[in-house]
Design a protein around this motif. Sequence first.
Motif, mmCIF file in Angstrom:
data_model
loop_
_atom_site.group_PDB
_atom_site.id
_atom_site.type_symbol
_atom_site.label_atom_id
_atom_site.label_comp_id
_atom_site.label_asym_id
_atom_site.label_seq_id
_atom_site.Cartn_x
_atom_site.Cartn_y
_atom_site.Cartn_z
ATOM 1 N N GLY A 286 75.049 73.692 74.834
ATOM 2 C CA GLY A 286 74.692 74.864 74.039
ATOM 3 C C GLY A 286 73.569 75.669 74.660
ATOM 4 O O GLY A 286 73.525 76.895 74.573
ATOM 5 N N GLN A 287 72.629 74.970 75.297
ATOM 6 C CA GLN A 287 71.522 75.653 75.953
ATOM 7 C C GLN A 287 71.989 76.466 77.156
ATOM 8 O O GLN A 287 71.445 77.524 77.462
ATOM 9 N N VAL A 288 73.021 75.977 77.849
ATOM 10 C CA VAL A 288 73.552 76.701 79.006
ATOM 11 C C VAL A 288 73.976 78.110 78.614
ATOM 12 O O VAL A 288 73.603 79.110 79.240
ATOM 13 N N GLY A 289 74.779 78.204 77.544
ATOM 14 C CA GLY A 289 75.260 79.518 77.132
ATOM 15 C C GLY A 289 74.139 80.444 76.741
ATOM 16 O O GLY A 289 74.162 81.641 77.051
ATOM 17 N N THR A 290 73.124 79.932 76.074
ATOM 18 C CA THR A 290 72.006 80.764 75.630
ATOM 19 C C THR A 290 71.158 81.229 76.812
ATOM 20 O O THR A 290 70.684 82.364 76.834
ATOM 21 N N HIS A 295 71.966 84.921 74.240
ATOM 22 C CA HIS A 295 72.428 84.949 72.855
ATOM 23 C C HIS A 295 72.951 83.564 72.477
ATOM 24 O O HIS A 295 73.446 82.829 73.329
ATOM 25 N N VAL A 296 72.834 83.236 71.194
ATOM 26 C CA VAL A 296 73.513 82.054 70.660
ATOM 27 C C VAL A 296 74.886 82.517 70.202
ATOM 28 O O VAL A 296 75.007 83.350 69.304
ATOM 29 N N ASP A 297 75.927 81.982 70.841
ATOM 30 C CA ASP A 297 77.303 82.392 70.556
ATOM 31 C C ASP A 297 78.066 81.235 69.915
ATOM 32 O O ASP A 297 77.642 80.068 69.954
ATOM 33 N N ASP A 389 66.164 86.683 70.721
ATOM 34 C CA ASP A 389 66.541 87.584 69.626
ATOM 35 C C ASP A 389 65.318 88.262 69.023
ATOM 36 O O ASP A 389 65.332 89.459 68.711
ATOM 37 N N ALA A 390 64.218 87.498 68.879
ATOM 38 C CA ALA A 390 62.988 88.087 68.345
ATOM 39 C C ALA A 390 62.427 89.128 69.320
ATOM 40 O O ALA A 390 61.893 90.164 68.901
ATOM 41 N N GLU A 391 62.551 88.837 70.615
ATOM 42 C CA GLU A 391 62.072 89.787 71.615
ATOM 43 C C GLU A 391 62.866 91.093 71.558
ATOM 44 O O GLU A 391 62.298 92.185 71.600
ATOM 45 N N SER A 439 67.462 94.588 77.288
ATOM 46 C CA SER A 439 67.068 94.042 78.582
ATOM 47 C C SER A 439 65.714 93.351 78.546
ATOM 48 O O SER A 439 65.260 92.841 79.566
ATOM 49 N N MET A 440 65.064 93.315 77.395
ATOM 50 C CA MET A 440 63.698 92.808 77.343
ATOM 51 C C MET A 440 63.556 91.290 77.427
ATOM 52 O O MET A 440 62.589 90.811 77.993
ATOM 53 N N PRO A 441 64.469 90.476 76.885
ATOM 54 C CA PRO A 441 64.210 89.026 76.898
ATOM 55 C C PRO A 441 64.311 88.418 78.294
ATOM 56 O O PRO A 441 65.236 87.675 78.604
#
Length: 546
Positions: A286-290, A295-297, A389-391, A439-441
Amino acid sequence: MLRNWGAAAICVIALGMGAGVAVAQPGSPSGLPGTVSADVRLKLERDGRLTVTEVVTVPEGKSANRVVPLRIAVGGNRDRVYEVVDARVNGEGTTTASADELAIALRAGTSTVTYAVVGVVAQIGDTLELRWQPASGWDTALDSVTVSVIAPDAPRSVNCLAGEPGTATPCTTAELGDGRGVRATEIGLAPGERVDVAVGLQDGAAPANARVVESSGLAAAFALTPATGVGLGALVLLLLGGAVLLWYLRGRDARALAGDVGPVAVLVADPAGRVAFASPDGVLPGQVGTVVDEHVDVVDVTATIVDLAVRNYVWIEEVGGLDWRFVRRNPADPSLSGYERAVYEALLPDGVDAVLLSELRGRRIDLSRVRDALYADVVAKNWFARRPDAERNLWWWAGVGVGVLGAALTAVLALVGTGALVGLVVIAAGVALALGARSMPARTKRGSALLEHVRGLRGYLHTATPQDIPEADREMVFSRSLPYAVVLGETERWLAAFAGTRPGLYWFGEAEQGGDLGRFAHRFPAFLGALDGVLAQAGHLRSLRG
């Protein structure tokens, strides 16, 4: 006698052909039919007032309109202001004068326009000067303009310019006359062009009454001044600095994605010769995708559920060929990360030991806790400095806030009458922040390094074969690698590579039976699609794969 008249006629015809003399037409002083002409007479009074008489001839079937601005920019955010009084028309037309302009509308025929102007005499250095535009703002071409100026004392000089506003083209003729007069002529004046006359006066000929005021209105508010120039420069430098910083941070990721992939040790052997799978930097599926797409997909959660089965927390079994059951094998323990525990508890809450996938569809499980825990995980691992997401939200709302502030600032400065350009740049900065929020995170240095290792992991999944793995370890390596193949979009290739082998599956199969890899390769994509659909219904997560 007839002979003499004939000779005279021949002479007149010859002179007319050789010299191009045109026969004068009534109502056209210039000698050209169907043209507008103006004869303007200016008289400067001792009190500084300029009386103006315009005799304008408009041919039949035409009209002529003139708009004279009475507030003319002279540079440095200043305007020279004229005042027109006692405007009248004798003939076919009308005239009106306001604080901002003199408007004249004439119909066919010869009309006489009279008015008086205050503010035409200015002290420029040691010179007293009368300045006025006897012809300007006409909406039709003028065949000729004749100008005469009478001053209280003999003028010292005359300068007459004609053409587009701002040009320095001299009039056709301009000369000092005898005594107190000045004469000027312009042949052919296009619509919108002007005749500008400046007459140097004797000292004391009239009082200087020119009025120069600070510019007002939108034009002045948006004018570029030294102060606004400094503000604009500072804002532009700030924007450029932000763009350079973002380019540097994103460039690190771009280099990780574009450079050659170094060796990534995915398969490791122990001293006894057994081969096992080891993910780079201990990254979980799960961490790989993020880390890859910030994004968490849905696919991140799907891969995590498969990984929980592979690690003996959950048993997955096919039921009737159309449904699948999740069965609790081992309870969640401290070795699970925060987001894995959230996935486990969303799938099998306390008191539930088994659940059908179809039942999950009706339950509408809440994955918001999974999303929050996974974002917290990638920050705790130092792959991101802050939650992606917060960023993104922070920068988007900052952009909206800056844009609204810029709009308010622009409105206030426009009302004040200066510096409104700064507000526009603030709006542009807000728009840039909002658009650049995606593009910020930027990942940390460690996150960029992991991104390069993930490329190596993808390469392993794309090229590895069963022959690379000892037969005794093949089932374990295949299973431990599979969740990473799911999250990286390599499922089809990974299944095809191992479908011909016959290891059993210890974590997936039909009810009451062990897993058969051939059937598994055929049915597993359908399982993934069904699971993705159920998780996508839960909301909170993006549903795209990979």
